[in-house]
Design a protein around this motif. Structure first.
Motif, PDB file in Angstrom:
ATOM      1  N   CYS A 108     -53.828 -84.076  31.502  1.00 52.01           N
ATOM      2  CA  CYS A 108     -54.892 -84.827  32.179  1.00 52.01           C
ATOM      3  C   CYS A 108     -56.033 -85.087  31.212  1.00 52.01           C
ATOM      4  O   CYS A 108     -56.418 -84.219  30.437  1.00 52.01           O
ATOM      5  CB  CYS A 108     -55.421 -84.065  33.398  1.00 52.01           C
ATOM      6  SG  CYS A 108     -54.354 -84.191  34.833  1.00 52.01           S
ATOM      7  N   ASN A 109     -56.570 -86.312  31.283  1.00 54.28           N
ATOM      8  CA  ASN A 109     -57.669 -86.711  30.422  1.00 54.28           C
ATOM      9  C   ASN A 109     -58.795 -87.240  31.305  1.00 54.28           C
ATOM     10  O   ASN A 109     -58.981 -88.443  31.446  1.00 54.28           O
ATOM     11  CB  ASN A 109     -57.197 -87.753  29.412  1.00 54.28           C
ATOM     12  CG  ASN A 109     -58.190 -87.987  28.310  1.00 54.28           C
ATOM     13  OD1 ASN A 109     -59.378 -87.679  28.447  1.00 54.28           O
ATOM     14  ND2 ASN A 109     -57.716 -88.530  27.201  1.00 54.28           N
ATOM     15  N   LEU A 110     -59.523 -86.315  31.933  1.00 53.85           N
ATOM     16  CA  LEU A 110     -60.570 -86.685  32.895  1.00 53.85           C
ATOM     17  C   LEU A 110     -61.685 -87.514  32.282  1.00 53.85           C
ATOM     18  O   LEU A 110     -62.324 -88.298  32.994  1.00 53.85           O
ATOM     19  CB  LEU A 110     -61.155 -85.430  33.546  1.00 53.85           C
ATOM     20  CG  LEU A 110     -60.243 -84.723  34.529  1.00 53.85           C
ATOM     21  CD1 LEU A 110     -60.859 -83.405  34.979  1.00 53.85           C
ATOM     22  CD2 LEU A 110     -59.941 -85.603  35.722  1.00 53.85           C
ATOM     23  N   PHE A 115     -47.671 -78.288  30.787  1.00 56.76           N
ATOM     24  CA  PHE A 115     -49.013 -78.601  31.257  1.00 56.76           C
ATOM     25  C   PHE A 115     -49.232 -78.037  32.662  1.00 56.76           C
ATOM     26  O   PHE A 115     -50.316 -77.567  32.997  1.00 56.76           O
ATOM     27  CB  PHE A 115     -49.258 -80.122  31.247  1.00 56.76           C
ATOM     28  CG  PHE A 115     -50.562 -80.518  31.867  1.00 56.76           C
ATOM     29  CD1 PHE A 115     -51.762 -80.195  31.261  1.00 56.76           C
ATOM     30  CD2 PHE A 115     -50.584 -81.182  33.081  1.00 56.76           C
ATOM     31  CE1 PHE A 115     -52.978 -80.545  31.851  1.00 56.76           C
ATOM     32  CE2 PHE A 115     -51.785 -81.531  33.678  1.00 56.76           C
ATOM     33  CZ  PHE A 115     -52.991 -81.209  33.050  1.00 56.76           C
ATOM     34  N   LEU A 116     -48.195 -78.055  33.478  1.00 58.01           N
ATOM     35  CA  LEU A 116     -48.296 -77.618  34.869  1.00 58.01           C
ATOM     36  C   LEU A 116     -47.719 -76.217  35.105  1.00 58.01           C
ATOM     37  O   LEU A 116     -47.288 -75.902  36.209  1.00 58.01           O
ATOM     38  CB  LEU A 116     -47.617 -78.647  35.779  1.00 58.01           C
ATOM     39  CG  LEU A 116     -48.297 -80.013  35.783  1.00 58.01           C
ATOM     40  CD1 LEU A 116     -47.476 -81.015  36.583  1.00 58.01           C
ATOM     41  CD2 LEU A 116     -49.712 -79.928  36.319  1.00 58.01           C
ATOM     42  N   LYS A 117     -47.742 -75.380  34.106  1.00 58.79           N
ATOM     43  CA  LYS A 117     -47.202 -74.023  34.225  1.00 58.79           C
ATOM     44  C   LYS A 117     -47.827 -73.271  35.399  1.00 58.79           C
ATOM     45  O   LYS A 117     -47.119 -72.710  36.235  1.00 58.79           O
ATOM     46  CB  LYS A 117     -47.427 -73.252  32.924  1.00 58.79           C
ATOM     47  CG  LYS A 117     -46.932 -71.816  32.976  1.00 58.79           C
ATOM     48  CD  LYS A 117     -47.161 -71.092  31.654  1.00 58.79           C
ATOM     49  CE  LYS A 117     -46.646 -69.656  31.754  1.00 58.79           C
ATOM     50  NZ  LYS A 117     -46.751 -68.961  30.469  1.00 58.79           N
ATOM     51  N   GLU A 118     -49.155 -73.231  35.466  1.00 60.12           N
ATOM     52  CA  GLU A 118     -49.836 -72.466  36.514  1.00 60.12           C
ATOM     53  C   GLU A 118     -49.456 -72.930  37.923  1.00 60.12           C
ATOM     54  O   GLU A 118     -49.074 -72.105  38.761  1.00 60.12           O
ATOM     55  CB  GLU A 118     -51.353 -72.553  36.309  1.00 60.12           C
ATOM     56  CG  GLU A 118     -52.148 -71.772  37.327  1.00 60.12           C
ATOM     57  CD  GLU A 118     -53.654 -71.965  37.156  1.00 60.12           C
ATOM     58  OE1 GLU A 118     -54.372 -71.757  38.145  1.00 60.12           O
ATOM     59  OE2 GLU A 118     -54.114 -72.332  36.055  1.00 60.12           O
ATOM     60  N   PRO A 119     -49.517 -74.236  38.230  1.00 63.69           N
ATOM     61  CA  PRO A 119     -49.126 -74.640  39.587  1.00 63.69           C
ATOM     62  C   PRO A 119     -47.634 -74.490  39.866  1.00 63.69           C
ATOM     63  O   PRO A 119     -47.249 -74.221  41.006  1.00 63.69           O
ATOM     64  CB  PRO A 119     -49.580 -76.096  39.693  1.00 63.69           C
ATOM     65  CG  PRO A 119     -49.774 -76.564  38.309  1.00 63.69           C
ATOM     66  CD  PRO A 119     -50.124 -75.362  37.492  1.00 63.69           C
TER      67      PRO A 119
END
Length: 193
Positions: free
Chosen positions: A20-22, A163-167
């Protein structure tokens, strides 16, 4: 596709790059689209419980929508989704001084005011989970508003699943994620990724 337990994972989740690049997108995934974010049935109670904590953060229009229809509604496809304002913004979306949107629930979580992070579908994005009876499908959702995230992911060489390891661990557990990593490493050795 690969299968881990009763979960089928698209190769794109292992192959595609994403961070993600907010700074570029300003959180557009929370305010674009034709429906709210998917919500699991057991999350409704958590959304309702967090309301008193975040109520003052929400826009007056968002509070009016929640008072009228609640925190969720059923969209055209029959899915349970977060309520939205003006057929666009998630009711839980707020803005900072730079015009970047953020999730009021996640902010409250980070401030230690709640133990509910935010709906798992939001935490997992750009992954979408499909339910097919005994099986779940983990798919990468391509959306043009995330082009900057794809470019940053390619630059840093970070696959979607990393990138989405935690969720992913939040949704499926640490053992499941460890097996996903093993499968990905084996596929890299075989030049399949």
């Amino acid at each position: 596709m690969i299968q881990i337990g009763n979960v089928v994972v698209s190769f794109d989740v292992l192959r595609e790059k994403f961070i993600c690049n907010l700074d570029v997108c300003k959180g557009a995934c929370c305010i674009e689209g034709d429906a709210g974010a998917p919500v699991e049935l057991e999350e409704i109670e958590k959304l309702e419980a967090v309301l008193p904590i975040i109520w003052d953060e929400l826009a007056p229009e968002a509070r009016a929508v929640i008072e009228k229809q609640g925190v969720v509604y059923t969209d055209r496809e029959g899915d349970l989704v977060t309520s939205i304002v003006n057929n666009k913004d998630c009711t839980f979306t707020c803005y900072d001084e730079k015009g970047c949107c953020y999730c009021a629930i996640e902010k409250a979580y980070r401030e230690g005011k709640t133990d509910f992070y935010k709906p798992i579908s939001c935490h997992l994005y750009p992954i979408r989970i499909g339910n097919y009876g005994l099986y779940k499908a983990v798919n990468y959702n391509r959306w043009d508003i995330c082009k900057a995230a794809v470019l940053l992911g390619q630059k840093e060489n970070v696959p979607v699943y990393k990138f989405l390891k935690e969720p992913l661990i939040r949704k499926f557990g640490e053992d499941w994620y460890a097996e996903l990593e093993l499968v990905a490493e084996e596929m890299k050795k075989q030049n399949l990724l």
